[in-house]
Design a protein around this motif. Structure first.
Motif, PDB file in Angstrom:
ATOM      1  N   TRP A 245      -5.593   6.053  -7.693  1.00 50.26           N
ATOM      2  CA  TRP A 245      -4.692   5.236  -6.883  1.00 50.26           C
ATOM      3  C   TRP A 245      -4.836   5.552  -5.404  1.00 50.26           C
ATOM      4  O   TRP A 245      -4.827   4.649  -4.562  1.00 50.26           O
ATOM      5  CB  TRP A 245      -3.250   5.417  -7.359  1.00 50.26           C
ATOM      6  CG  TRP A 245      -2.962   4.563  -8.547  1.00 50.26           C
ATOM      7  CD1 TRP A 245      -3.070   4.910  -9.864  1.00 50.26           C
ATOM      8  CD2 TRP A 245      -2.581   3.185  -8.541  1.00 50.26           C
ATOM      9  NE1 TRP A 245      -2.763   3.851 -10.678  1.00 50.26           N
ATOM     10  CE2 TRP A 245      -2.453   2.774  -9.887  1.00 50.26           C
ATOM     11  CE3 TRP A 245      -2.316   2.265  -7.530  1.00 50.26           C
ATOM     12  CZ2 TRP A 245      -2.081   1.482 -10.248  1.00 50.26           C
ATOM     13  CZ3 TRP A 245      -1.941   0.976  -7.881  1.00 50.26           C
ATOM     14  CH2 TRP A 245      -1.829   0.592  -9.225  1.00 50.26           C
ATOM     15  N   TYR A 246      -4.985   6.819  -5.060  1.00 42.99           N
ATOM     16  CA  TYR A 246      -5.180   7.183  -3.654  1.00 42.99           C
ATOM     17  C   TYR A 246      -6.446   6.537  -3.092  1.00 42.99           C
ATOM     18  O   TYR A 246      -6.452   6.027  -1.960  1.00 42.99           O
ATOM     19  CB  TYR A 246      -5.259   8.712  -3.502  1.00 42.99           C
ATOM     20  CG  TYR A 246      -3.957   9.446  -3.649  1.00 42.99           C
ATOM     21  CD1 TYR A 246      -2.743   8.850  -3.318  1.00 42.99           C
ATOM     22  CD2 TYR A 246      -3.938  10.754  -4.132  1.00 42.99           C
ATOM     23  CE1 TYR A 246      -1.547   9.542  -3.460  1.00 42.99           C
ATOM     24  CE2 TYR A 246      -2.747  11.450  -4.278  1.00 42.99           C
ATOM     25  CZ  TYR A 246      -1.553  10.844  -3.947  1.00 42.99           C
ATOM     26  OH  TYR A 246      -0.378  11.529  -4.079  1.00 42.99           O
TER      27      TYR A 246
ATOM     28  N   TRP B 159     -10.255  -2.740  -7.304  1.00 40.60           N
ATOM     29  CA  TRP B 159      -8.846  -2.604  -6.879  1.00 40.60           C
ATOM     30  C   TRP B 159      -7.998  -3.655  -7.589  1.00 40.60           C
ATOM     31  O   TRP B 159      -6.949  -3.359  -8.158  1.00 40.60           O
ATOM     32  CB  TRP B 159      -8.799  -2.756  -5.382  1.00 40.60           C
ATOM     33  CG  TRP B 159      -7.488  -2.769  -4.649  1.00 40.60           C
ATOM     34  CD1 TRP B 159      -7.172  -3.540  -3.577  1.00 40.60           C
ATOM     35  CD2 TRP B 159      -6.340  -1.943  -4.861  1.00 40.60           C
ATOM     36  NE1 TRP B 159      -5.915  -3.268  -3.131  1.00 40.60           N
ATOM     37  CE2 TRP B 159      -5.376  -2.288  -3.909  1.00 40.60           C
ATOM     38  CE3 TRP B 159      -6.021  -0.966  -5.798  1.00 40.60           C
ATOM     39  CZ2 TRP B 159      -4.118  -1.695  -3.841  1.00 40.60           C
ATOM     40  CZ3 TRP B 159      -4.757  -0.366  -5.725  1.00 40.60           C
ATOM     41  CH2 TRP B 159      -3.832  -0.724  -4.763  1.00 40.60           C
ATOM     42  N   ILE B 160      -8.462  -4.894  -7.606  1.00 39.06           N
ATOM     43  CA  ILE B 160      -7.744  -5.965  -8.286  1.00 39.06           C
ATOM     44  C   ILE B 160      -7.681  -5.691  -9.783  1.00 39.06           C
ATOM     45  O   ILE B 160      -6.637  -5.843 -10.421  1.00 39.06           O
ATOM     46  CB  ILE B 160      -8.422  -7.327  -8.032  1.00 39.06           C
ATOM     47  CG1 ILE B 160      -8.452  -7.650  -6.532  1.00 39.06           C
ATOM     48  CG2 ILE B 160      -7.723  -8.438  -8.803  1.00 39.06           C
ATOM     49  CD1 ILE B 160      -7.083  -7.864  -5.933  1.00 39.06           C
ATOM     50  N   THR B 161      -8.801  -5.253 -10.357  1.00 39.43           N
ATOM     51  CA  THR B 161      -8.860  -4.979 -11.788  1.00 39.43           C
ATOM     52  C   THR B 161      -7.905  -3.863 -12.177  1.00 39.43           C
ATOM     53  O   THR B 161      -7.221  -3.934 -13.205  1.00 39.43           O
ATOM     54  CB  THR B 161     -10.296  -4.604 -12.207  1.00 39.43           C
ATOM     55  OG1 THR B 161     -11.174  -5.682 -11.861  1.00 39.43           O
ATOM     56  CG2 THR B 161     -10.378  -4.334 -13.695  1.00 39.43           C
ATOM     57  N   LEU B 162      -7.828  -2.814 -11.357  1.00 33.77           N
ATOM     58  CA  LEU B 162      -6.921  -1.700 -11.639  1.00 33.77           C
ATOM     59  C   LEU B 162      -5.486  -2.194 -11.686  1.00 33.77           C
ATOM     60  O   LEU B 162      -4.720  -1.842 -12.593  1.00 33.77           O
ATOM     61  CB  LEU B 162      -7.065  -0.618 -10.562  1.00 33.77           C
ATOM     62  CG  LEU B 162      -6.042   0.541 -10.640  1.00 33.77           C
ATOM     63  CD1 LEU B 162      -6.265   1.339 -11.918  1.00 33.77           C
ATOM     64  CD2 LEU B 162      -6.151   1.425  -9.413  1.00 33.77           C
TER      65      LEU B 162
ATOM     66  N   LEU C 165       0.823  -1.211   0.000  1.00 39.36           N
ATOM     67  CA  LEU C 165       0.000   0.000   0.000  1.00 39.36           C
ATOM     68  C   LEU C 165       0.859   1.263   0.000  1.00 39.36           C
ATOM     69  O   LEU C 165       0.506   2.267  -0.620  1.00 39.36           O
ATOM     70  CB  LEU C 165      -0.940  -0.013   1.206  1.00 39.36           C
ATOM     71  CG  LEU C 165      -2.007  -1.113   1.184  1.00 39.36           C
ATOM     72  CD1 LEU C 165      -2.756  -1.158   2.514  1.00 39.36           C
ATOM     73  CD2 LEU C 165      -2.977  -0.909   0.031  1.00 39.36           C
ATOM     74  N   ASP C 166       2.018   1.209   0.680  1.00 33.16           N
ATOM     75  CA  ASP C 166       2.930   2.359   0.658  1.00 33.16           C
ATOM     76  C   ASP C 166       3.452   2.620  -0.758  1.00 33.16           C
ATOM     77  O   ASP C 166       3.539   3.774  -1.200  1.00 33.16           O
ATOM     78  CB  ASP C 166       4.109   2.115   1.604  1.00 33.16           C
ATOM     79  CG  ASP C 166       3.747   2.339   3.070  1.00 33.16           C
ATOM     80  OD1 ASP C 166       2.668   2.908   3.327  1.00 33.16           O
ATOM     81  OD2 ASP C 166       4.541   1.937   3.936  1.00 33.16           O
ATOM     82  N   VAL C 167       3.816   1.541  -1.467  1.00 37.98           N
ATOM     83  CA  VAL C 167       4.321   1.705  -2.828  1.00 37.98           C
ATOM     84  C   VAL C 167       3.209   2.201  -3.747  1.00 37.98           C
ATOM     85  O   VAL C 167       3.433   3.071  -4.605  1.00 37.98           O
ATOM     86  CB  VAL C 167       4.912   0.385  -3.357  1.00 37.98           C
ATOM     87  CG1 VAL C 167       5.389   0.549  -4.801  1.00 37.98           C
ATOM     88  CG2 VAL C 167       6.085  -0.065  -2.477  1.00 37.98           C
ATOM     89  N   ALA C 168       1.990   1.676  -3.570  1.00 43.91           N
ATOM     90  CA  ALA C 168       0.855   2.140  -4.361  1.00 43.91           C
ATOM     91  C   ALA C 168       0.590   3.627  -4.109  1.00 43.91           C
ATOM     92  O   ALA C 168       0.288   4.385  -5.045  1.00 43.91           O
ATOM     93  CB  ALA C 168      -0.382   1.319  -4.033  1.00 43.91           C
ATOM     94  N   ARG C 169       0.736   4.055  -2.860  1.00 44.19           N
ATOM     95  CA  ARG C 169       0.583   5.476  -2.540  1.00 44.19           C
ATOM     96  C   ARG C 169       1.650   6.316  -3.241  1.00 44.19           C
ATOM     97  O   ARG C 169       1.368   7.381  -3.793  1.00 44.19           O
ATOM     98  CB  ARG C 169       0.684   5.669  -1.028  1.00 44.19           C
ATOM     99  CG  ARG C 169       0.586   7.125  -0.556  1.00 44.19           C
ATOM    100  CD  ARG C 169       1.240   7.284   0.789  1.00 44.19           C
ATOM    101  NE  ARG C 169       2.651   6.924   0.728  1.00 44.19           N
ATOM    102  CZ  ARG C 169       3.367   6.504   1.762  1.00 44.19           C
ATOM    103  NH1 ARG C 169       2.811   6.350   2.948  1.00 44.19           N
ATOM    104  NH2 ARG C 169       4.657   6.212   1.620  1.00 44.19           N
ATOM    105  N   ASP C 170       2.895   5.814  -3.229  1.00 46.95           N
ATOM    106  CA  ASP C 170       3.973   6.533  -3.913  1.00 46.95           C
ATOM    107  C   ASP C 170       3.701   6.643  -5.418  1.00 46.95           C
ATOM    108  O   ASP C 170       4.047   7.644  -6.056  1.00 46.95           O
ATOM    109  CB  ASP C 170       5.308   5.826  -3.680  1.00 46.95           C
ATOM    110  CG  ASP C 170       5.774   5.917  -2.239  1.00 46.95           C
ATOM    111  OD1 ASP C 170       5.262   6.781  -1.502  1.00 46.95           O
ATOM    112  OD2 ASP C 170       6.648   5.109  -1.851  1.00 46.95           O
ATOM    113  N   PHE C 171       3.094   5.596  -5.975  1.00 44.14           N
ATOM    114  CA  PHE C 171       2.731   5.630  -7.392  1.00 44.14           C
ATOM    115  C   PHE C 171       1.703   6.731  -7.633  1.00 44.14           C
ATOM    116  O   PHE C 171       1.788   7.484  -8.617  1.00 44.14           O
ATOM    117  CB  PHE C 171       2.187   4.269  -7.800  1.00 44.14           C
ATOM    118  CG  PHE C 171       2.042   4.060  -9.275  1.00 44.14           C
ATOM    119  CD1 PHE C 171       2.911   4.651 -10.182  1.00 44.14           C
ATOM    120  CD2 PHE C 171       1.031   3.251  -9.776  1.00 44.14           C
ATOM    121  CE1 PHE C 171       2.787   4.442 -11.554  1.00 44.14           C
ATOM    122  CE2 PHE C 171       0.891   3.023 -11.133  1.00 44.14           C
ATOM    123  CZ  PHE C 171       1.769   3.629 -12.019  1.00 44.14           C
TER     124      PHE C 171
END
Length: 255
Positions: free
Chosen positions: A197-198, A222-225, A175-181
């Motif tokens: 993404w947020y 979320w999975i589809t994204l 989740l941290d990496v997804a937030r950075d994205f």
């Protein structure tokens, strides 16, 4: 108590305080352990270099970046000479020094040493190891700091599914990496992508904490994204056999 027993006890205390983020206390014991290893093993010993790297990290965690950076320069020089660029201790020093330089606002230096870390991970661990993908997502962050967004995006899109596979979609790290994205999209003024993404990071946090049921449609979104984003990542090729990453517009340098 023997000298070895004493060092084990000191190391245990340093690890205990680090784990609980009491970095000022961890520093005391890391310094003592380094002194003990230098005295018994010498400065040019793998165990001593590992202790020095641990102290440099503790200093970095306390924002003592000048002292930490100076230590990493010495550690890198000694590690490269004694162990080579592909040894885990040397690679860890590359990574640590990159983080220090990034914090100091030196993005080009941070990128250089992060590139060295990724090269080392690919050569020694290949592209199916979590440590490799951790180094790669850090490289994406360094590229983001230099506004090299297409390259950063390609790396994030490769790293995210591999981190998800290793840690799980509800893990704090994923989740941290997804937030950075999402932050990368925000920096490039692609606010729609950033918002998406947020929002999904919030959903992931709610699922992880039990506030949202996995069976909801939002979880499926979320999975589809993630799956859609992965399929669109066609600009990056990993060649783990030679330990070199090739991306549109080379992101690797030598030296």
């Amino acid at each position: 108590m023997s000298d070895d027993d004493a060092k084990k006890f000191v190391k245990k205390l340093a690890e205990f305080y680090y784990q609980w983020e009491k970095f000022d206390q961890a520093e005391i014991w890391c310094r003592l352990l380094l002194q003990q290893n230098e005295r018994s093993l010498g400065k040019l010993h793998e165990t001593t270099l590992k202790s020095a790297s641990e102290l440099a990290d503790v200093l970095y965690q306390q924002d003592k970046t000048i002292e930490s950076g100076s230590m990493y320069v010495e550690i890198i020089e000694r590690s490269r000479s004694l162990l080579g660029d592909n040894h885990s201790s040397t690679i860890k020093a590359f990574q640590g020094y990159s983080e220090v330089l990034a914090t100091q606002g030196k993005p080009f230096g941070a990128l250089h040493w992060q590139q060295k870390a990724v090269q080392g991970r690919l050569r020694t661990l290949g592209d199916e190891n979590l440590e490799t993908w951790t180094s790669i997502e850090h490289l994406a962050a360094r590229l983001t700091n230099l506004n090299r967004y297409p390259e950063a995006e390609a790396l994030y899109l490769q790293a995210l599914p591999n981190i998800e596979q290793s840690c799980g979609i509800q893990s704090r790290y994923f989740l941290d990496v997804a937030r950075d994205f999402g932050t990368m999209f925000e920096r490039r003024h692609d606010f729609a992508q950033a918002e998406e993404w947020y929002q999904h990071v919030v959903i992931g946090c709610e699922i992880a904490s039990g506030l949202r049921d996995k069976s909801t449609n939002l979880y499926e979104q979320w999975i589809t994204l993630l799956e859609f984003s992965t399929e669109s990542a066609n600009t990056l090729t990993l060649k783990s056999s030679v330990g070199i990453m090739v991306c549109e517009g080379s992101i690797f340098g030598e030296g």
